[in-house]
Design a protein around this motif. Structure first.
Motif, PDB file in Angstrom:
ATOM      1  N   GLY A 188      -5.944  11.625  -6.427  1.00  0.00           N
ATOM      2  CA  GLY A 188      -5.924  11.099  -7.790  1.00  0.00           C
ATOM      3  C   GLY A 188      -5.473   9.658  -7.825  1.00  0.00           C
ATOM      4  N   TYR A 189      -4.445   9.350  -7.051  1.00  0.00           N
ATOM      5  CA  TYR A 189      -3.928   7.982  -7.026  1.00  0.00           C
ATOM      6  C   TYR A 189      -4.984   7.030  -6.491  1.00  0.00           C
ATOM      7  N   LYS A 190      -5.657   7.466  -5.420  1.00  0.00           N
ATOM      8  CA  LYS A 190      -6.675   6.610  -4.805  1.00  0.00           C
ATOM      9  C   LYS A 190      -7.791   6.315  -5.803  1.00  0.00           C
ATOM     10  N   PHE A 191      -8.208   7.360  -6.515  1.00  0.00           N
ATOM     11  CA  PHE A 191      -9.284   7.182  -7.497  1.00  0.00           C
ATOM     12  C   PHE A 191      -8.842   6.230  -8.609  1.00  0.00           C
ATOM     13  N   MET A 192      -7.638   6.474  -9.143  1.00  0.00           N
ATOM     14  CA  MET A 192      -7.156   5.627 -10.239  1.00  0.00           C
ATOM     15  C   MET A 192      -7.044   4.177  -9.789  1.00  0.00           C
ATOM     16  N   ASP A 193      -6.520   3.999  -8.582  1.00  0.00           N
ATOM     17  CA  ASP A 193      -6.334   2.657  -8.037  1.00  0.00           C
ATOM     18  C   ASP A 193      -7.657   1.885  -8.016  1.00  0.00           C
ATOM     19  N   GLU A 194      -8.694   2.545  -7.509  1.00  0.00           N
ATOM     20  CA  GLU A 194     -10.002   1.873  -7.409  1.00  0.00           C
ATOM     21  C   GLU A 194     -10.618   1.660  -8.793  1.00  0.00           C
ATOM     22  N   TYR A 195     -10.576   2.714  -9.603  1.00  0.00           N
ATOM     23  CA  TYR A 195     -11.278   2.661 -10.885  1.00  0.00           C
ATOM     24  C   TYR A 195     -10.618   1.660 -11.837  1.00  0.00           C
ATOM     25  N   ILE A 196      -9.295   1.669 -11.891  1.00  0.00           N
ATOM     26  CA  ILE A 196      -8.608   0.757 -12.817  1.00  0.00           C
ATOM     27  C   ILE A 196      -8.894  -0.683 -12.427  1.00  0.00           C
ATOM     28  N   ASP A 197      -8.930  -0.928 -11.124  1.00  0.00           N
ATOM     29  CA  ASP A 197      -9.244  -2.273 -10.638  1.00  0.00           C
ATOM     30  C   ASP A 197     -10.623  -2.718 -11.138  1.00  0.00           C
ATOM     31  N   LEU A 198     -11.623  -1.848 -10.938  1.00  0.00           N
ATOM     32  CA  LEU A 198     -12.989  -2.181 -11.350  1.00  0.00           C
ATOM     33  C   LEU A 198     -13.072  -2.350 -12.868  1.00  0.00           C
TER      34      LEU A 198
END
Lengths: 183, 321
Positions: free
Chosen positions: B116-126
């Motif tokens: 979940g953290y990995k996904f949020m990290d990437e998505y929020i950045d984009l």
């Protein structure tokens, strides 16, 4: 604020967790109905449970409904909200239709709003949109191109009118009126 | 209070209905009794608050179902249960099972939280790069770090009602566990509903926390004038600060106003009690204009659909300086 409201908890109008900016989340998370199966005071709540509770649960899948029968105690509803608060409500001797309305009230509020004294009827994170005042905030743009010293901008227009000036103005007004009447 | 009210004499209760009178007749034995009860409670180590899930009226399955419905998402039931299982709970259960020579494997939420953290990290950045197209990458990272901080995630988690459902060894649960559970919920949603739905979930609950916040606070600029000069000279233009107003010089309430001009056209103005401060404020204002995050910017768009793509050309680079 009267003496009666001293122990009211106070607050502002706020939506919890920016509710509604993204998607709406119903703030009521669970409701417990405690009632007696035989006593007359629970009659209204029993009617509600028989006739409307299933529909309520169907329409609000996000609310967990618990029923807790207990002997010879007055009927009560305890609503728990997402912000952790708990609202206790006595349903003793309340009729079916009254209970229907109270439950709708419990479902749609976000906390016991009636137990909060609103300090203001509005709230903002940014009380000023123009920023702090400076001596240049409302400066006349004409000043930018004016040649200084200037009679117009240098004039002292802050003093009240002198008695002489007031008399002169009165006299001139009177003269105008005289001309009018002569015509 | 209910206790006190119960022991008010009935007659006075009828009279006192309007409660204009300050004296409420409460039996003389009520206060000493309350005091004694309080003393006994203190002697036993303070008030014991039992966690909600030890109540008689508690059904974990129903709570988990309602949790999914509340967020308008379809979770895989097993995954959601795993997301709510904290490591401390698993350890406690294993100890219990050892005592009674029993062995049921339980999965904790660490793996889901990591996903979940990995996904949020990437998505929020984009997402932030898409909605703030000119904002420097350092600022985007700053906002992201704020959104993914323990405090913010724990607050979101709390207000979605995870507090009582989390399976942990101790209650009330701390911020770390709340935040971790929220990450695990995102991970569980990713596995059960796919990328797009998870993206919209993160957008609706995490990114919206930026509403009403000044994004410039997340970008730390040491020397705004130097940075501004570099950015402008890269574009091949001239920049000069001009003193465009001063009031009350040599007094405690001195106020200077500095404007910043590009090719003799005013870009921004700032004020301060010295010329240097005014210049710094003006350059900060100018940088905000360049980055598209000025005071009167449009609110951040919280309705972007799907996962946005990166577009690095427009962005200002401040890392080189």
């Amino acid at each position: 604020m009267s003496n009666k409201n001293l122990f009211f908890k106070s607050g502002f109008v706020r939506a919890p967790l920016q509710n509604g900016v993204g998607r709406y989340v119903c703030q009521l998370q669970r409701i417990v109905f405690k009632f007696c199966k035989s006593s007359g005071g629970s009659r209204g709540l029993r009617d509600y449970i028989e006739q409307d509770l299933v529909q309520f649960a169907e329409q609000n899948p996000s609310v967990v409904v618990y029923l807790k029968p207990r002997r010879h105690r007055s009927p009560v509803a305890v609503a728990e909200y997402l912000n952790g608060s708990r609202v206790w409500m006595n349903f003793n001797q309340k009729t079916h239709s009254e209970i229907l309305k109270w439950i709708e009230n419990l479902r749609t509020q976000q906390d016991d709003v009636a137990a909060t004294r609103l300090r203001k009827y509005q709230y903002t994170d940014h009380p000023s949109i123009q920023g702090p005042w400076t001596p240049f905030t409302f400066k006349d743009p004409e000043l930018n191109v004016a040649e200084l010293p200037n009679v117009k901008f240098g004039a002292n227009n802050r003093l009240p009118k002198t008695a002489t000036e007031e008399l002169r103005l009165l006299f001139e007004k009177q003269k105008l009126e005289d001309v009018k009447t002569a015509e | 209070m209910a206790f006190v009210r119960r022991f008010m004499p009935i007659l006075s209760r009828l009279v006192q209905n309007t409660s204009s009178n300050q004296h409420q007749k409460i039996h003389r034995w009520v206060a000493p009794t309350l005091r004694e009860l309080n003393r006994r409670e203190d002697k036993n180590g303070g008030k014991i608050i039992s966690p909600r899930n030890t109540y008689l009226e508690w059904n974990l399955e129903a709570e988990l179902f309602a949790f999914g419905k509340r967020l308008k998402e379809d979770f895989d039931a097993a995954l959601l249960f795993q997301a709510f299982t904290d490591r401390s709970y698993v350890i406690k259960e294993e100890m219990k099972q050892k005592e009674i020579k029993f062995d049921i494997k339980m999965k904790d939420n660490r793996e889901l939280a990591e996903d979940g953290y990995k996904f949020m990290d990437e998505y929020i950045d984009l997402y932030l790069q898409a909605v703030l197209p000119k904002f420097p990458i350092e600022g985007v990272t700053g906002i992201k770090n704020h959104l993914l901080s323990e405090k913010v995630l724990a607050n979101i988690s709390f207000h979605l009602g995870t507090k009582d459902i989390i399976l942990a060894a101790e209650y009330p649960v701390d911020n770390y566990k709340l935040a971790n559970t929220f990450k695990a919920i995102v991970g569980a949603l990713y596995r059960s509903s796919g990328e797009e739905r998870t993206a919209h979930f993160v957008r609706d609950f995490v990114i919206t926390q930026l509403q009403g916040q000044d994004v410039n606070e997340f970008l730390h600029i040491e020397d705004p004038w130097k940075l501004l000069k570099e950015l402008i000279s890269k574009a091949g233009s001239n920049i000069e600060p001009r003193l465009i107003g001063q009031a009350g010089t040599n007094t405690l309430l001195a106020c200077y106003r500095v404007g910043i001009y590009i090719n003799k056209e005013m870009l921004s103005a700032g004020f301060g009690e010295t010329v240097n401060i005014a210049k710094e404020m003006a350059s900060r204002e100018a940088l905000k204009k360049l980055f598209g995050t000025q005071e009167n910017m449009y609110p951040i768009n919280f309705r972007l659909k799907g996962i946005p793509k990166t577009n690095p050309e427009m962005r200002y680079q401040i890392a080189a300086s």
